[in-house]
Design a protein around this motif. Structure first.
Motif, PDB file in Angstrom:
ATOM      1  N   ALA A  55      29.629  32.474  44.430  1.00 47.26           N
ATOM      2  CA  ALA A  55      29.525  32.044  45.824  1.00 47.26           C
ATOM      3  C   ALA A  55      28.105  32.113  46.371  1.00 47.26           C
ATOM      4  CB  ALA A  55      30.453  32.893  46.691  1.00 47.26           C
ATOM      5  N   TYR A  56      27.347  33.126  45.940  1.00 50.31           N
ATOM      6  CA  TYR A  56      26.014  33.326  46.507  1.00 50.31           C
ATOM      7  C   TYR A  56      24.889  33.077  45.505  1.00 50.31           C
ATOM      8  CZ  TYR A  56      28.763  35.577  50.136  1.00 50.31           C
ATOM      9  OH  TYR A  56      29.684  35.837  51.113  1.00 50.31           O
ATOM     10  N   ARG A  57      25.260  32.591  44.307  1.00 52.85           N
ATOM     11  CA  ARG A  57      24.267  32.316  43.256  1.00 52.85           C
ATOM     12  C   ARG A  57      23.416  33.552  42.963  1.00 52.85           C
ATOM     13  NH1 ARG A  57      21.666  26.727  45.338  1.00 52.85           N
ATOM     14  NH2 ARG A  57      21.589  27.895  47.270  1.00 52.85           N
ATOM     15  N   ALA A  58      24.043  34.701  43.007  1.00 53.75           N
ATOM     16  CA  ALA A  58      23.325  35.942  42.753  1.00 53.75           C
ATOM     17  C   ALA A  58      22.996  36.060  41.265  1.00 53.75           C
ATOM     18  CB  ALA A  58      24.168  37.137  43.185  1.00 53.75           C
ATOM     19  N   PRO A  59      21.767  36.409  40.918  1.00 55.17           N
ATOM     20  CA  PRO A  59      21.410  36.595  39.495  1.00 55.17           C
ATOM     21  C   PRO A  59      22.237  37.723  38.874  1.00 55.17           C
ATOM     22  CG  PRO A  59      19.448  36.525  40.893  1.00 55.17           C
ATOM     23  CD  PRO A  59      20.624  36.618  41.811  1.00 55.17           C
ATOM     24  N   ASP A  60      22.501  37.585  37.586  1.00 54.88           N
ATOM     25  CA  ASP A  60      23.349  38.579  36.921  1.00 54.88           C
ATOM     26  C   ASP A  60      22.741  39.975  36.939  1.00 54.88           C
ATOM     27  OD1 ASP A  60      21.282  38.129  35.184  1.00 54.88           O
ATOM     28  OD2 ASP A  60      22.505  37.080  33.692  1.00 54.88           O
ATOM     29  N   ASP A  61      21.409  40.066  36.964  1.00 55.54           N
ATOM     30  CA  ASP A  61      20.782  41.387  36.947  1.00 55.54           C
ATOM     31  C   ASP A  61      20.627  41.996  38.342  1.00 55.54           C
ATOM     32  OD1 ASP A  61      18.899  39.643  37.866  1.00 55.54           O
ATOM     33  OD2 ASP A  61      17.355  40.152  36.384  1.00 55.54           O
ATOM     34  N   SER A  62      21.119  41.277  39.384  1.00 52.63           N
ATOM     35  CA  SER A  62      21.038  41.835  40.740  1.00 52.63           C
ATOM     36  C   SER A  62      22.338  42.496  41.163  1.00 52.63           C
ATOM     37  CB  SER A  62      20.699  40.724  41.746  1.00 52.63           C
ATOM     38  OG  SER A  62      21.795  39.843  41.919  1.00 52.63           O
ATOM     39  N   ILE A  63      23.399  42.315  40.363  1.00 49.48           N
ATOM     40  CA  ILE A  63      24.705  42.857  40.724  1.00 49.48           C
ATOM     41  C   ILE A  63      24.689  44.386  40.705  1.00 49.48           C
ATOM     42  CG2 ILE A  63      27.152  42.857  40.120  1.00 49.48           C
ATOM     43  CD1 ILE A  63      26.112  40.196  41.153  1.00 49.48           C
ATOM     44  N   ASP A  64      23.837  44.951  39.854  1.00 47.57           N
ATOM     45  CA  ASP A  64      23.775  46.403  39.710  1.00 47.57           C
ATOM     46  C   ASP A  64      23.473  47.088  41.042  1.00 47.57           C
ATOM     47  OD1 ASP A  64      23.567  48.935  38.299  1.00 47.57           O
ATOM     48  OD2 ASP A  64      21.417  48.770  38.674  1.00 47.57           O
ATOM     49  N   GLU A  65      22.649  46.453  41.881  1.00 50.34           N
ATOM     50  CA  GLU A  65      22.283  47.065  43.152  1.00 50.34           C
ATOM     51  C   GLU A  65      23.473  47.163  44.104  1.00 50.34           C
ATOM     52  OE1 GLU A  65      19.093  44.835  44.780  1.00 50.34           O
ATOM     53  OE2 GLU A  65      17.849  44.941  42.981  1.00 50.34           O
ATOM     54  N   TYR A  66      24.464  46.267  43.935  1.00 53.15           N
ATOM     55  CA  TYR A  66      25.576  46.205  44.893  1.00 53.15           C
ATOM     56  C   TYR A  66      26.836  46.887  44.391  1.00 53.15           C
ATOM     57  CZ  TYR A  66      28.755  44.146  48.325  1.00 53.15           C
ATOM     58  OH  TYR A  66      29.674  43.961  49.309  1.00 53.15           O
ATOM     59  N   VAL A  67      27.212  46.626  43.146  1.00 57.05           N
ATOM     60  CA  VAL A  67      28.466  47.194  42.631  1.00 57.05           C
ATOM     61  C   VAL A  67      28.247  48.155  41.469  1.00 57.05           C
ATOM     62  CG1 VAL A  67      29.924  45.302  43.391  1.00 57.05           C
ATOM     63  CG2 VAL A  67      28.810  45.152  41.180  1.00 57.05           C
ATOM     64  N   LYS A  68      26.994  48.428  41.146  1.00 53.75           N
ATOM     65  CA  LYS A  68      26.653  49.447  40.146  1.00 53.75           C
ATOM     66  C   LYS A  68      27.226  49.140  38.754  1.00 53.75           C
ATOM     67  CE  LYS A  68      24.647  51.670  43.445  1.00 53.75           C
ATOM     68  NZ  LYS A  68      23.179  51.567  43.599  1.00 53.75           N
ATOM     69  N   ILE A  69      27.099  47.885  38.326  1.00 54.78           N
ATOM     70  CA  ILE A  69      27.435  47.538  36.941  1.00 54.78           C
ATOM     71  C   ILE A  69      26.263  46.794  36.329  1.00 54.78           C
ATOM     72  CG2 ILE A  69      29.923  47.428  37.373  1.00 54.78           C
ATOM     73  CD1 ILE A  69      29.738  44.418  37.362  1.00 54.78           C
ATOM     74  N   GLY A  70      26.126  46.887  35.014  1.00 54.63           N
ATOM     75  CA  GLY A  70      24.986  46.297  34.334  1.00 54.63           C
ATOM     76  C   GLY A  70      25.094  44.785  34.186  1.00 54.63           C
ATOM     77  N   LYS A  71      23.994  44.179  33.714  1.00 53.89           N
ATOM     78  CA  LYS A  71      23.902  42.730  33.557  1.00 53.89           C
ATOM     79  C   LYS A  71      24.972  42.198  32.599  1.00 53.89           C
ATOM     80  CE  LYS A  71      20.669  39.239  31.773  1.00 53.89           C
ATOM     81  NZ  LYS A  71      19.284  38.989  31.309  1.00 53.89           N
ATOM     82  N   ASN A  72      25.126  42.828  31.431  1.00 55.77           N
ATOM     83  CA  ASN A  72      26.104  42.355  30.443  1.00 55.77           C
ATOM     84  C   ASN A  72      27.532  42.440  30.974  1.00 55.77           C
ATOM     85  OD1 ASN A  72      24.039  41.856  28.650  1.00 55.77           O
ATOM     86  ND2 ASN A  72      24.247  43.814  27.587  1.00 55.77           N
ATOM     87  N   THR A  73      27.840  43.513  31.688  1.00 54.18           N
ATOM     88  CA  THR A  73      29.173  43.657  32.269  1.00 54.18           C
ATOM     89  C   THR A  73      29.416  42.590  33.332  1.00 54.18           C
ATOM     90  OG1 THR A  73      29.026  46.047  31.912  1.00 54.18           O
ATOM     91  CG2 THR A  73      30.769  45.267  33.371  1.00 54.18           C
ATOM     92  N   ALA A  74      28.392  42.274  34.121  1.00 53.30           N
ATOM     93  CA  ALA A  74      28.529  41.236  35.160  1.00 53.30           C
ATOM     94  C   ALA A  74      28.816  39.878  34.529  1.00 53.30           C
ATOM     95  CB  ALA A  74      27.256  41.179  36.004  1.00 53.30           C
ATOM     96  N   ILE A  75      28.099  39.553  33.449  1.00 54.82           N
ATOM     97  CA  ILE A  75      28.314  38.265  32.767  1.00 54.82           C
ATOM     98  C   ILE A  75      29.720  38.204  32.177  1.00 54.82           C
ATOM     99  CG2 ILE A  75      27.581  36.842  30.821  1.00 54.82           C
ATOM    100  CD1 ILE A  75      24.731  37.795  31.338  1.00 54.82           C
ATOM    101  N   GLU A  76      30.145  39.285  31.546  1.00 52.79           N
ATOM    102  CA  GLU A  76      31.478  39.313  30.952  1.00 52.79           C
ATOM    103  C   GLU A  76      32.560  39.194  32.033  1.00 52.79           C
ATOM    104  OE1 GLU A  76      34.087  39.097  27.927  1.00 52.79           O
ATOM    105  OE2 GLU A  76      31.898  39.122  27.781  1.00 52.79           O
TER     106      GLU A  76
END
Length: 207
Positions: free
Chosen positions: A9-30
């Motif tokens: 929805a917000y075109r957030a980069p995969d490596d920026s998710i960690d700041e909000y929901v505390k999960i890593g880049k690979n977990t966000a992509i999966e």
């Protein structure tokens, strides 16, 4: 779910998710992959397909309520901006909007149902090039269309049609808009056609 929705929805980069929901880049992509697979699995049989007889009947009833007997939807293309386009691809993906884009071709109904979508052509192309590459319209190019039986001026028709604007080819299954005219009937038709063709523009606005 939160990671997938933020990325979509917000075109957030995969490596920026960690700041909000505390999960890593690979977990966000999966998470994003699993979310998309789930959407396809749940909605494929109902939405990600060509119209069946019941769908066509519903489309024809909706079109008749808007004064267009036999109309199956509005056809148009949208340029989807590609913010992260690599510099090497800028030439082919940059068209009249002066920014790299990817083209979405869609047929949509008044109720915002997209029953045909073809996505991925570079933004340098125009609508005719996209229509020529769209496999879903092979039958349309051959003069075929989903069966639709209706009568206009005591003449029976067995194929539905689509509302478009002037750049599209003059096929029996495509009804283009009429440009400026002094004929009252043609001017009235042009206004009605333009108003009804806004259905696909509304869909693009929602997207």
């Amino acid at each position: 779910m939160t990671a997938a929705l933020r990325m979509l929805a917000y075109r957030a980069p995969d490596d920026s998710i960690d700041e909000y929901v505390k999960i890593g880049k690979n977990t966000a992509i999966e998470s994003l992959k699993k979310f998309c697979r789930g959407v396809v699995k749940i909605f494929k049989l109902e939405y990600l397909r060509t119209p069946n007889a019941t769908d066509i009947s519903r489309l024809l009833r909706g079109a008749e309520n808007h004064g267009f007997l036999g109309m199956l939807g509005s056809l148009d293309c949208m340029h989807w901006q590609w913010d992260k386009c690599p510099t090497a691809y800028h030439g082919i993906y940059t068209g009249h909007v002066q920014k790299p884009t990817i083209i979405l071709e869609a047929v949509a109904s008044y109720y915002l149902w997209i029953w045909h979508a073809f996505f991925g052509m570079p933004g340098l192309h125009n609508d005719i090039n996209v229509l020529d590459q769209s496999n879903s319209f092979d039958e349309l190019r051959a003069g075929c269309a989903p069966p639709a039986h209706f009568i206009i001026n005591r003449r029976q028709y067995d194929m539905g049609y689509y509302l478009t604007y002037g750049i599209y080819p003059k096929w029996a299954t495509i009804v283009q808009n009429i440009r400026e005219t002094n004929d009252r009937k043609k001017a009235h038709f042009a206004r009605m056609q333009e108003a009804c063709r806004k259905d696909v523009e509304r869909v693009f606005g929602v997207l």
